[in-house]
Design a protein around this motif. Sequence first.
Motif, PDB file in Angstrom:
ATOM      1  N   ASP A  51       0.939  -1.183   0.023  1.00  0.00           N
ATOM      2  CA  ASP A  51       0.061  -0.044   0.076  1.00  0.00           C
ATOM      3  C   ASP A  51       0.976   1.260   0.167  1.00  0.00           C
ATOM      4  O   ASP A  51       1.456   1.667   1.033  1.00  0.00           O
ATOM      5  CB  ASP A  51      -0.827   0.006   1.178  1.00  0.00           C
ATOM      6  N   THR A  52       0.711   1.856  -1.004  1.00  0.00           N
ATOM      7  CA  THR A  52       1.859   3.041  -1.376  1.00  0.00           C
ATOM      8  C   THR A  52       1.521   4.318  -0.076  1.00  0.00           C
ATOM      9  O   THR A  52       2.327   5.014  -0.027  1.00  0.00           O
ATOM     10  CB  THR A  52       1.777   3.772  -2.621  1.00  0.00           C
ATOM     11  N   GLU A  61       3.883   4.413   2.766  1.00  0.00           N
ATOM     12  CA  GLU A  61       5.387   5.356   2.347  1.00  0.00           C
ATOM     13  C   GLU A  61       5.391   6.604   3.141  1.00  0.00           C
ATOM     14  O   GLU A  61       6.716   7.114   3.467  1.00  0.00           O
ATOM     15  CB  GLU A  61       5.547   5.632   0.893  1.00  0.00           C
TER      16      GLU A  61
END
Length: 987
Positions: free
Chosen positions: A481-482, A485
């Motif tokens: 899941d970006t 980040e």
Amino acid sequence: MKINELKAKLTELKMSYYRQLKNDRENFSEETVRSGYINKMLELLGWDTGDLSQVLQERKLTKSQRKRLDEINSKHSKPDYFLCDRGVTVTYLDAKKPQSDFSEDEDIAFQIRSYGWCTGVPFSIVSNFKEFGIYNTEPEPYATQSTHDKAIYFSIDQLINDLEKYLPFFQRDKIINHEFSLDSLGIGTKEKSYKSIDKHFLDYISEERMILGENIYECNPNIRENQLNHTVQIIINRIIFIRFLEDGGIEPKNELLMMMNKGEFWQEFMLLCNNRLFKEYDGVMFFPDGFNGVIEDEAFFDFIERLYGNTPYRFDVINPLLIAQIYELFLGKELKIISGEVVLKKKNINSLGSISTPYPLALTMVQERLSQRKDFSSVKILDPNAGSGTFLLSAFDFLSREKQLQLQRPLSFNETRAIITKHLYGVDIDENAIEVLRMGLSLKLVLSDYSRPYEFKHALSEFKNNFVLGNSLISLEDVSDTRLEDFYPIRYAQKFPEIMSEGGFDYIFSNPPYVEPKYYPSLEYSYLKKKYALTKGKVDASLFFIKRYFQLLNNNGQLSIITQRRFFNTDYGQSIRTWLVKHGYLKKIVSLGSNSIFGGHITYVAILIGSKKKNTQIEYVENNNQMDNKSEMLRVLENIDKKRMFKTESLENGIWSLKAIIAESVIKKLFLTSKRKFFRVNDKDSKLNITVGPQVLDKKYFYLDGVIDEDGMFHGFNIAEKNKKIELEAELLKPVIGNKELLSFIGANKVNTYILFPYENNGVTEVKPEYIKNNLPLTWNYLKDIKLKSRTKRNMNGAWYSYTRKQNLKYLNHPKIFIPMTSKNIVSFVQTGGSYGDNSNLNAILSPENTKSIMQLKAIATIMNSRIFNLLALNLSGDASGGYHKLNKQFLGETPIPKLNETEAENLATIYDHISSLSKKAMESYGDRRNYYVSLLSMEHEQLNKLVENMYDIPKQNQEELLEALGNYYSWLDLLKERLNIEDGNI
């Protein structure tokens, strides 16, 4: 050495001193005082002057070093002796020439007071051997302070003649065990409102943080919050770093002050940092940070001036660890730009802010593990949430001292630097914390006692990559899941490739942050619960870290961490307890009693010592000492009240505490061997529940203290407005029993607290607003007033005055056994119905179906007041300060209760009624009559205990074990006698 022998030895030394003084007065130097007399006196008083962990002597400078310092106008002059406990300074002793009359010298007094205050030691000493001065160094010193203020002067003759008085301030064991009292010398500080160095300096840099932040924002209105915080942090770090270098004799003295007086400070300061200092040191401290905006000189005036002149700050002795710990609190807040103004706010991630581990405690933990190792040549040490670096700085101190002892000489600069570059590693999610960590280690390096070169050429750059920004809990490898980040995931194999390719780190020392779920972003929290398989309950962050630590250790790796004990006895902590036991990761648990060692917060913590290799046994240790000083913290792993060895698997289920584990083993045997059947209230088929009272939205308004008159009117006050008299119709008021002056068998003497209860008697249906308005006008007006004043979020399901939770309201008229949640012993009594217990102070045991008769509840309450039930329940209980126990549902509900037949229940209920009657008569009587009733109660107490002990049939040996584990049994009768002010001898 006996006192008379010590007096004789000191007298011999005194006579030798006066002979030499008479024969060679002109050549009798300070060095002669030190080597010929003070060193020998220290040896007599238990100090090993050759042991660097006990006595550090300020080395005399070479001619070339002295010349260089003179060239830069440096008055570099530390105290001659740092008297230490395992490397931690406990006091200073400064030597003077025989001709020195230091008792009238304000400069000498201010200097020694400043050194002592800056290091946080309670007193310091100045001496030329024939005279001594002891100075109270707890309060902040000032330059014009009288030399006799909080100071005492005495001769060597007075010292010898009154040795018992002065010995606690000189003898090693007495100093490190804190057996001295400044009050005994008449120089104590009555007012304890003075600021210690850490609080003083924190206020100081926090003030500058705001001044700088406001000025930068005013001059650069487009700056972002994160850049504002980073820029302010970098500037303050650099100024403090330079001041350390100046007082350490490495940088020219007064450089920043002269720059300030010259004008255009900010431009000159940037040039200095970006050019000469960057070239001579490195990017750790002086790498250009990208901010080229405007800052006015006025933002620096007070800050710079207070670092020089008659300042009490002595940067040549202030330990970089102290700065690191101050910064830990500093970093708990951040600058925010709100409606065009700069404000300082607590960070959302932790409601308490960051709390640093005290250095003596961290050093003890580091020493305990590393001292068992012989070869340190390749050791790799990590703190995965390093903060400002207390554990890593402690490891640096330990390793540098070990290396010096091994080589039997001072280390070179490169050898000292290699301790950081080859052995120490840290990760933290806060970029400002990483900057502080790098600063702390840089200071440790450049100020260490090595053979110094005159020039530093990129002296610090090699270890920049040892300390990196990252979230140790989130692995970049498995982030799909970006959005994650933004939480700074880290790939350890990329940041530390050689270490991770060999399996991981050798040691982890850390204090995993305790962060409640409500402070976590839901996305990150969901990810962590799933990743670390801790899905049950409201898991705090420390448990994720504990699992992660073992992933980062190699197969021979070890750890020592200090953590909250909350997971030791909660339902949500059971999975991590089971996981640790099944893998055999723990070697030792050191449970610390309630303490305020973390920034004044009362804490319940434990040190966990573990290894990646499976351990078949766990040593469980309790240290209940109040750690008010460095000495206690340095001995935290040695000062043991109780300890036991257990097979590892015995800790897999149940609560973790020494007393609970012992109680669990007795209970297990009880269920296996007893002919009688037992049950627990928490059992699904027990037909009993432990509940609490109503949970209201605004207790301060809904709880009322007062009386109800014969006309059915209440007269009293609420918690919020104690000076405002309230009169209400009593129809919607129900009595509430709190945990105040309760006694077993009789409960509260009278009830003065009521809860505003806007429900029908079934406790489910709310009383309609129209009914209250038309029939109870005073109550209606009071409720409307609450609505206006309350800032609590209102209940959306039902009337606005309804309660938060309704499931327990139906039990109003059920008979109940009430037991305080926090108490020194079990206080158990029965109420027939019509009242609640205070939901935050009192447990109620009842039958949800109302099938248990009053007789049966009285029988159970009687058992709960017995000695054997107390020994079991209190050993299973949680810990509270002051000798109290937490008797919440998870503890109280696990204590076995014998199943009774009708005759037994009736007999116990009769005993209950008799004790209740006698107790009330004793309460109402005086003198010999009161003593008479108490003597009858004593006989009932003994008979009750024998009867219930026969039901449990627990062997005497096990009972003694339980009593020893508990430490002290305080019975219901003891409490009654205390309330009646009766001592046993007076009955």
